[in-house]
Design a protein around this motif. Structure first.
Motif, PDB file in Angstrom:
ATOM      1  N   THR A   7      24.235  33.132  35.986  1.00 21.46           N
ATOM      2  CA  THR A   7      23.266  33.659  35.020  1.00 21.46           C
ATOM      3  C   THR A   7      23.821  33.476  33.615  1.00 21.46           C
ATOM      4  OG1 THR A   7      22.518  35.333  36.600  1.00 21.46           O
ATOM      5  CG2 THR A   7      22.003  35.708  34.277  1.00 21.46           C
ATOM      6  N   ARG A  31      20.497  30.092  36.018  1.00 14.44           N
ATOM      7  CA  ARG A  31      19.264  30.742  35.574  1.00 14.44           C
ATOM      8  C   ARG A  31      19.507  31.179  34.134  1.00 14.44           C
ATOM      9  NH1 ARG A  31      16.553  35.997  38.608  1.00 14.44           N
ATOM     10  NH2 ARG A  31      14.673  36.176  37.303  1.00 14.44           N
ATOM     11  N   PHE A  33      18.504  32.824  30.373  1.00 14.44           N
ATOM     12  CA  PHE A  33      17.712  33.819  29.664  1.00 14.44           C
ATOM     13  C   PHE A  33      17.898  33.551  28.170  1.00 14.44           C
ATOM     14  CE2 PHE A  33      18.389  35.539  33.799  1.00 14.44           C
ATOM     15  CZ  PHE A  33      17.261  36.306  34.087  1.00 14.44           C
ATOM     16  N   GLU A  57      13.799  32.280  31.340  1.00 17.34           N
ATOM     17  CA  GLU A  57      12.990  33.383  30.850  1.00 17.34           C
ATOM     18  C   GLU A  57      13.334  33.615  29.379  1.00 17.34           C
ATOM     19  OE1 GLU A  57      12.795  36.878  33.286  1.00 17.34           O
ATOM     20  OE2 GLU A  57      13.272  35.732  35.116  1.00 17.34           O
ATOM     21  N   TRP A  72      18.521  44.540  26.772  1.00 18.54           N
ATOM     22  CA  TRP A  72      18.154  43.225  27.313  1.00 18.54           C
ATOM     23  C   TRP A  72      19.184  42.746  28.332  1.00 18.54           C
ATOM     24  CZ3 TRP A  72      19.922  37.986  25.747  1.00 18.54           C
ATOM     25  CH2 TRP A  72      19.143  36.972  26.322  1.00 18.54           C
ATOM     26  N   SER A  75      19.111  44.762  31.556  1.00 17.49           N
ATOM     27  CA  SER A  75      17.955  44.433  32.396  1.00 17.49           C
ATOM     28  C   SER A  75      18.170  43.116  33.135  1.00 17.49           C
ATOM     29  CB  SER A  75      16.685  44.358  31.539  1.00 17.49           C
ATOM     30  OG  SER A  75      16.705  43.228  30.667  1.00 17.49           O
ATOM     31  N   ILE A  76      18.845  42.157  32.491  1.00 16.53           N
ATOM     32  CA  ILE A  76      19.141  40.881  33.145  1.00 16.53           C
ATOM     33  C   ILE A  76      20.125  41.094  34.287  1.00 16.53           C
ATOM     34  CG2 ILE A  76      20.208  38.611  32.844  1.00 16.53           C
ATOM     35  CD1 ILE A  76      19.169  38.679  29.944  1.00 16.53           C
ATOM     36  N   ALA A  78      20.599  43.758  36.005  1.00 15.67           N
ATOM     37  CA  ALA A  78      19.917  44.452  37.101  1.00 15.67           C
ATOM     38  C   ALA A  78      19.030  43.495  37.885  1.00 15.67           C
ATOM     39  CB  ALA A  78      19.091  45.609  36.544  1.00 15.67           C
ATOM     40  N   GLN A  79      18.406  42.567  37.175  1.00 15.94           N
ATOM     41  CA  GLN A  79      17.497  41.621  37.806  1.00 15.94           C
ATOM     42  C   GLN A  79      18.220  40.496  38.521  1.00 15.94           C
ATOM     43  OE1 GLN A  79      14.797  39.878  34.957  1.00 15.94           O
ATOM     44  NE2 GLN A  79      14.087  38.296  36.361  1.00 15.94           N
ATOM     45  N   ALA A  80      19.228  39.918  37.858  1.00 16.00           N
ATOM     46  CA  ALA A  80      19.901  38.735  38.394  1.00 16.00           C
ATOM     47  C   ALA A  80      21.162  39.053  39.181  1.00 16.00           C
ATOM     48  CB  ALA A  80      20.234  37.769  37.250  1.00 16.00           C
TER      49      ALA A  80
END
Length: 249
Positions: A7, A31, A33, A57, A72, A75-76, A78-80
């Motif tokens: 990430t 991925r 961001f 994203e 920000w 949140s990344i 937590a998501q990735a």
């Protein structure tokens, strides 16, 4: 792929350098961001990545807003599931004024932007990287102690400030297997405006190199991928000179 399942967060991801890194990271499986203040530019880069099968994203984030940056990045994570690469490409408020003539307030404001943005973005990533025991914080636009030039105003000083922070971050984060590296070119003509008046400056960049060519945006992306990958796992607290010999170490 060199960055498969990684990430990467990129501040200034809509610019020419940020876009080049983002596309290169995504092509190697990361991925990405992208953060910035101009939605159109961010969306253009993200669309190009998705068109080529990558994952991207975007978000509007002020790199000087601590709450926004932390929110920000959290949140990344937590998501990735991780923050593996963090790149700060926020531009300086360059003041090309001799220090003797420079208003103190203007100098302070310019340095504050550099210091705050690099501290906030590095801290946000480092909190997660320390917990996971890995990660790469990458800076762009390093400096060289023998290359100061009259007329650069805050530019050289800002770059030196970033390099000092890079060394300190590397010293503090090394025990957690987090690497901190900066990249330096002698200028990238390809990333400059395509205007007739700019051509002499582009040629000067090329003429100043030993290889008689300047780094391209593709070069930047490829080097950034290498530095973010396990192939560069022995590199930290260093500046990677990719100036084609414009700056001799």
């Amino acid at each position: 792929m060199l960055l498969e399942n990684k990430t990467a967060v990129i501040y200034g991801g809509g610019g020419s350098i940020g876009g080049a890194m983002a596309r290169a990271f995504a092509a190697e499986g990361a991925r990405v961001f992208l953060a910035g203040r101009t939605p159109g530019k961010l969306d253009t880069v993200a669309a190009e990545i998705r068109r080529d099968g990558g994952l991207a994203e975007t978000a509007i984030v002020d790199a000087l807003d601590e709450a926004a940056v932390n929110g920000w990045v959290d949140s990344i994570a937590a998501q990735a599931g991780s923050i593996d690469v963090s790149v700060n490409l926020i531009s300086q408020d360059a003041l090309f004024v001799p220090l003797l003539d420079m208003p103190v307030a203007d100098f302070g404001q310019a340095m504050d932007k550099v210091a705050r943005s690099f501290l906030l973005t590095a801290k946000a990533a480092a909190r997660h990287m320390v917990k996971q025991g890995s990660g790469v914080i990458l800076h762009f636009g390093g400096s060289h102690p023998t290359n100061s030039t009259p007329g650069l105003g805050t530019v050289q000083i800002g770059c030196d400030l970033v390099e000092a922070m890079r060394r300190q971050w590397a010293c503090e984060l090394g025990q957690h297997s987090v690497r901190v590296i900066s990249m330096r070119t002698g200028g990238i003509p390809e990333g400059m405006p395509d205007l007739p008046e700019m051509e002499p400056y582009k040629q000067k960049m090329v003429d100043a190199t030993l290889l008689k060519r300047a780094a391209t945006l593709d070069d930047v992306g490829r080097v950034a991928v290498f530095l973010a990958s396990e192939h560069a796992r022995t590199l930290t607290s260093t500046q990677v000179n990719m100036s084609c010999g414009a700056f001799v170490d």
